[in-house]
Design a protein around this motif. Structure first.
Motif, PDB file in Angstrom:
ATOM      1  N   TYR A   1       0.814  -1.221   0.000  1.00  0.00           N
ATOM      2  CA  TYR A   1       0.000   0.000   0.000  1.00  0.00           C
ATOM      3  C   TYR A   1       0.844   1.266   0.000  1.00  0.00           C
ATOM      4  O   TYR A   1       0.372   2.322  -0.389  1.00  0.00           O
ATOM      5  CB  TYR A   1      -1.022   0.003   1.145  1.00  0.00           C
ATOM      6  N   ILE A   2       2.096   1.151   0.430  1.00  0.00           N
ATOM      7  CA  ILE A   2       2.998   2.305   0.349  1.00  0.00           C
ATOM      8  C   ILE A   2       3.309   2.595  -1.116  1.00  0.00           C
ATOM      9  O   ILE A   2       3.268   3.729  -1.583  1.00  0.00           O
ATOM     10  CB  ILE A   2       4.311   2.006   1.108  1.00  0.00           C
TER      11      ILE A   2
ATOM     12  N   GLU B   1       1.495   1.690  -3.679  1.00  0.00           N
ATOM     13  CA  GLU B   1       0.275   2.163  -4.333  1.00  0.00           C
ATOM     14  C   GLU B   1       0.050   3.641  -4.060  1.00  0.00           C
ATOM     15  O   GLU B   1      -0.394   4.377  -4.938  1.00  0.00           O
ATOM     16  CB  GLU B   1      -0.938   1.362  -3.834  1.00  0.00           C
ATOM     17  N   GLY B   2       0.361   4.063  -2.826  1.00  0.00           N
ATOM     18  CA  GLY B   2       0.202   5.463  -2.473  1.00  0.00           C
ATOM     19  C   GLY B   2       1.000   6.359  -3.404  1.00  0.00           C
ATOM     20  O   GLY B   2       0.524   7.399  -3.846  1.00  0.00           O
ATOM     21  N   SER B   3       2.205   5.912  -3.719  1.00  0.00           N
ATOM     22  CA  SER B   3       3.054   6.706  -4.607  1.00  0.00           C
ATOM     23  C   SER B   3       2.527   6.689  -6.044  1.00  0.00           C
ATOM     24  O   SER B   3       2.416   7.730  -6.689  1.00  0.00           O
ATOM     25  CB  SER B   3       4.481   6.159  -4.563  1.00  0.00           C
ATOM     26  N   LEU B   4       2.161   5.513  -6.519  1.00  0.00           N
ATOM     27  CA  LEU B   4       1.663   5.406  -7.904  1.00  0.00           C
ATOM     28  C   LEU B   4       0.376   6.210  -8.065  1.00  0.00           C
ATOM     29  O   LEU B   4       0.140   6.826  -9.106  1.00  0.00           O
ATOM     30  CB  LEU B   4       1.430   3.942  -8.262  1.00  0.00           C
ATOM     31  N   ALA B   5      -0.464   6.206  -7.005  1.00  0.00           N
ATOM     32  CA  ALA B   5      -1.742   6.904  -7.096  1.00  0.00           C
ATOM     33  C   ALA B   5      -1.559   8.415  -7.168  1.00  0.00           C
ATOM     34  O   ALA B   5      -2.464   9.130  -7.574  1.00  0.00           O
ATOM     35  CB  ALA B   5      -2.624   6.546  -5.897  1.00  0.00           C
TER      36      ALA B   5
ATOM     37  N   VAL C   1      10.700   6.342  -2.980  1.00  0.00           N
ATOM     38  CA  VAL C   1       9.943   5.806  -1.843  1.00  0.00           C
ATOM     39  C   VAL C   1      10.505   4.464  -1.377  1.00  0.00           C
ATOM     40  O   VAL C   1      10.852   4.300  -0.218  1.00  0.00           O
ATOM     41  CB  VAL C   1       8.450   5.658  -2.189  1.00  0.00           C
TER      42      VAL C   1
ATOM     43  N   ALA D   1      12.792   3.824   1.959  1.00  0.00           N
ATOM     44  CA  ALA D   1      12.096   3.068   3.000  1.00  0.00           C
ATOM     45  C   ALA D   1      12.875   1.814   3.366  1.00  0.00           C
ATOM     46  O   ALA D   1      12.810   1.336   4.490  1.00  0.00           O
ATOM     47  CB  ALA D   1      10.687   2.703   2.552  1.00  0.00           C
TER      48      ALA D   1
ATOM     49  N   PHE E   1      11.485  -0.519   9.344  1.00  0.00           N
ATOM     50  CA  PHE E   1      10.303   0.107   8.790  1.00  0.00           C
ATOM     51  C   PHE E   1       9.139  -0.060   9.742  1.00  0.00           C
ATOM     52  O   PHE E   1       8.777  -1.158  10.124  1.00  0.00           O
ATOM     53  CB  PHE E   1       9.957  -0.507   7.445  1.00  0.00           C
ATOM     54  N   LYS E   2       8.556   1.085  10.128  1.00  0.00           N
ATOM     55  CA  LYS E   2       7.443   1.010  11.060  1.00  0.00           C
ATOM     56  C   LYS E   2       6.140   0.870  10.282  1.00  0.00           C
ATOM     57  O   LYS E   2       5.936   1.523   9.283  1.00  0.00           O
ATOM     58  CB  LYS E   2       7.398   2.278  11.916  1.00  0.00           C
ATOM     59  N   GLU E   3       5.273   0.042  10.782  1.00  0.00           N
ATOM     60  CA  GLU E   3       3.945  -0.078  10.182  1.00  0.00           C
ATOM     61  C   GLU E   3       3.228   1.261  10.302  1.00  0.00           C
ATOM     62  O   GLU E   3       3.414   1.992  11.259  1.00  0.00           O
ATOM     63  CB  GLU E   3       3.137  -1.144  10.923  1.00  0.00           C
ATOM     64  N   ALA E   4       2.416   1.557   9.314  1.00  0.00           N
ATOM     65  CA  ALA E   4       1.764   2.869   9.296  1.00  0.00           C
ATOM     66  C   ALA E   4       0.803   3.023  10.470  1.00  0.00           C
ATOM     67  O   ALA E   4       0.636   4.098  11.010  1.00  0.00           O
ATOM     68  CB  ALA E   4       1.037   3.085   7.986  1.00  0.00           C
ATOM     69  N   ILE E   5       0.158   1.970  10.856  1.00  0.00           N
ATOM     70  CA  ILE E   5      -0.746   2.067  12.016  1.00  0.00           C
ATOM     71  C   ILE E   5      -0.224   1.192  13.139  1.00  0.00           C
ATOM     72  O   ILE E   5       0.087   0.054  12.920  1.00  0.00           O
ATOM     73  CB  ILE E   5      -2.178   1.625  11.657  1.00  0.00           C
TER      74      ILE E   5
END
Lengths: 257, 297
Positions: free
Chosen positions: B175-176, B178-182, B194, B198, B293-297
């Motif tokens: 999802y990281i 995807e966030g960039s591609l989006a 990214v 990361a 790398f820390k999880e986003a949540i």
């Protein structure tokens, strides 16, 4: 429905869209017109294809190898599935906020500056864009004193608003929300909802949600998806108060889903 | 029930002892190594050893200067890292992001095979294939140079660097990406701006471990670097023969009388080598933990 202006102005027109994951026929002849500067919600049970459909609108499904798409999606009277469409340009115009907050592992500032930077915006303008995006996403007051700290130190709700700010920073026309509150607590959810209501003045918003109250609260139009088809689409008020289809009624009244 | 409890406890104790043994072995190794190494300093001053520029263990008087060997090791390792890091990261990016699953499945076992080849085989290959070609190509008086060692070590460090970097890149949640591609980023922008940042902790750890592998490698460098104990010039020394710390120990250990000065000098070198690899591993571990790398949540 006074709050729907330009009722006839359609931002996205989808015609007979079919989508397959390998052999699985996930979307069946979906046709829909999405109004400009309104909030359109997609509701339906898990696996009904609503998220898949959302991801067609900015061609995120291109990333999935087994995915095959037929049909047309017109944005600005151009079919986005034509061969000569620049996907980068498309995604710049059609922003997306995901189910799980997905800030990049970098500072708050860099997260928002990322989009403008990759699109070659002049360095001098970036400070202003970041500030404006944070204001628009109602995050400025909470983070203005720590723009250099890691985005991952923010709370889940703040991260999600950061992701919205990041999307706003590339100045899209349309923003797609893929269940943006499903990982958040009620207070954060409330903030995101207020934000979406506020953003619809300037943007066309499409939101997928599991939460029917959410759809009822914030959307102007609602489409009910079931098994890859749109069963019913209309003004939110009508869908919730006077559904025409049995399936819609059953779902809304909680008989399944 | 009680019997069960005893059994559980017994198994737990046994497993604890098994893991305690590894710590114990490391501890004993340390003591032995340092005890023998420190004995050297009864006869030679520590400063002379650390700053000595000549290694003449059998001359009269003896000269036990560490620097030629230390710099020999460093120049060969540095060369290996300069060659293998860009190559390794490029490979890792290709496998994790660009290759189709089928190509990746074919590539990975080959890289693993690279790690399984005995070092003497690399040395032999280097000696027979690389040394003469390098000599002809660069018109050198001998092809047994630091560069030859670096090239061979680079190949040997590649599997470590590739597999750990690839793990680091693949472990970044999709999802990281995807966030960039989006946001309209291209694939390359996403990788470069990214994914690699990361994954930097994992990649740094990979580089450190590759370095640890290169600095500790013995047989291959001994066979291809010419083993002449002079302080290499920089950067010209890369094309001259050098002698590494590891090669020195391996070459001379068989011939020294036990308990002699020379014997202790080799242990002193071992201690230096041990401390260096220990530090490298410690740093690798530290980077891995600190920037995980820390999880986003």
């Amino acid at each position: 429905m006074e709050n729907i202006k330009n009722e006839n102005e359609v931002e996205i027109q989808v015609k007979d869209l079919d989508l397959w994951y390998g052999e699985n026929h996930a979307l069946k002849e979906v046709s829909i017109g999405i109004s400009k500067n309104g909030v359109t919600a997609f509701i339906g049970p898990s696996g009904c294809g609503k998220s898949t459909f959302l991801r067609c609108l900015n061609r995120m499904n291109d990333l999935i190898k087994s995915c095959r798409i037929e049909g047309q999606i017109f944005e600005r009277s151009k079919n986005i599935y034509e061969n000569d469409v620049d996907v980068v340009e498309l995604r710049k115009r059609v922003g997306m906020v995901f189910q799980k907050p997905n800030p990049f592992p970098m500072s708050i500032y860099d997260n928002i500056a990322y989009g403008p930077r990759i699109h070659g915006v002049d360095k001098k303008e970036i400070d202003g864009i970041v500030k404006q995006a944070l204001h628009s996403s109602a995050l400025w007051d909470e983070v203005s004193d720590r723009l250099d700290s890691s985005a991952l130190d923010l709370s889940g709700g703040q991260q999600q608003r950061l992701c919205i700010a990041r999307t706003l920073a590339v100045k899209p026309d349309i923003i797609l929300f893929d269940e943006p509150c499903s990982a958040l607590d009620p207070i954060s959810t409330n903030k995101i909802e207020e934000l979406i209501m506020d953003l619809k003045k300037d943007y066309t918003i499409v939101i997928v949600t599991h939460n029917m109250q959410q759809a009822a609260r914030i959307s102007d139009y609602t489409a009910f998806f079931l098994n890859g088809e749109i069963i019913e689409f209309g003004e939110t008020k009508q869908i919730f108060e006077n559904p025409q289809e049995k399936g819609t009624e059953d779902y809304i009244t909680g008989r399944f889903g | 029930m009680l019997k069960m409890r005893y059994k559980e406890n017994a198994i737990e104790t046994l497993l604890f002892l098994a893991s305690a043994v590894t710590v114990l072995i490391l501890f004993l190794l340390c003591i032995f190594l340092f005890r023998e190494g420190i004995s050297l300093f009864h006869e030679v001053s520590f400063i002379d050893f650390i700053t000595g520029t000549a290694w003449y263990p059998t001359a009269d008087p003896h000269k036990f200067g560490l620097l030629p060997l230390l710099f020999g090791s460093l120049i060969v390792t540095a060369g290996a890292i300069i060659i293998s890091v860009p190559l390794g990261i490029a490979c890792a990016v290709y496998i994790s992001e660009l290759a189709t699953p089928r190509v990746a499945e074919i590539l990975k076992p080959f890289i693993e095979i690279l790690a399984g080849i005995p070092s003497v085989v690399y040395g032999f290959f280097g000696l027979v294939v690389l040394v003469p070609r390098l000599q002809n190509f660069l018109n050198l008086s001998t092809g047994q140079t630091a560069l030859t060692g670096s090239v061979m070590l680079a190949v040997m460090a590649l599997p470590t660097i590739i597999s750990i970097s690839e793990d680091a890149i693949s472990s970044i949640p999709s999802y990281i990406k995807e966030g960039s591609l989006a946001l309209g980023a291209t694939k390359w922008q996403t990788i470069y701006k990214v994914l690699l940042p990361a994954a930097i902790s994992g990649i740094s750890a990979a580089v450190m471990l590759g370095m640890g592998r290169a600095i500790g490698e013995t047989m291959t460098v001994m066979m291809v670097t010419g083993n002449s104990a002079v302080i290499p010039g920089f950067p010209s020394g890369i094309l001259e023969p050098v002698r590494t710390m590891t090669a020195t120990i391996a070459l001379e250990m068989g011939e020294v009388p036990q308990g002699s000065e020379h014997f202790h000098a080799l242990f002193a070198i071992s201690s230096v080598l041990f401390i260096m690899t220990f530090l490298i591993n410690l740093i690798a571990d530290f980077i891995k933990k600190k920037y995980r790398f820390k999880e986003a949540i």
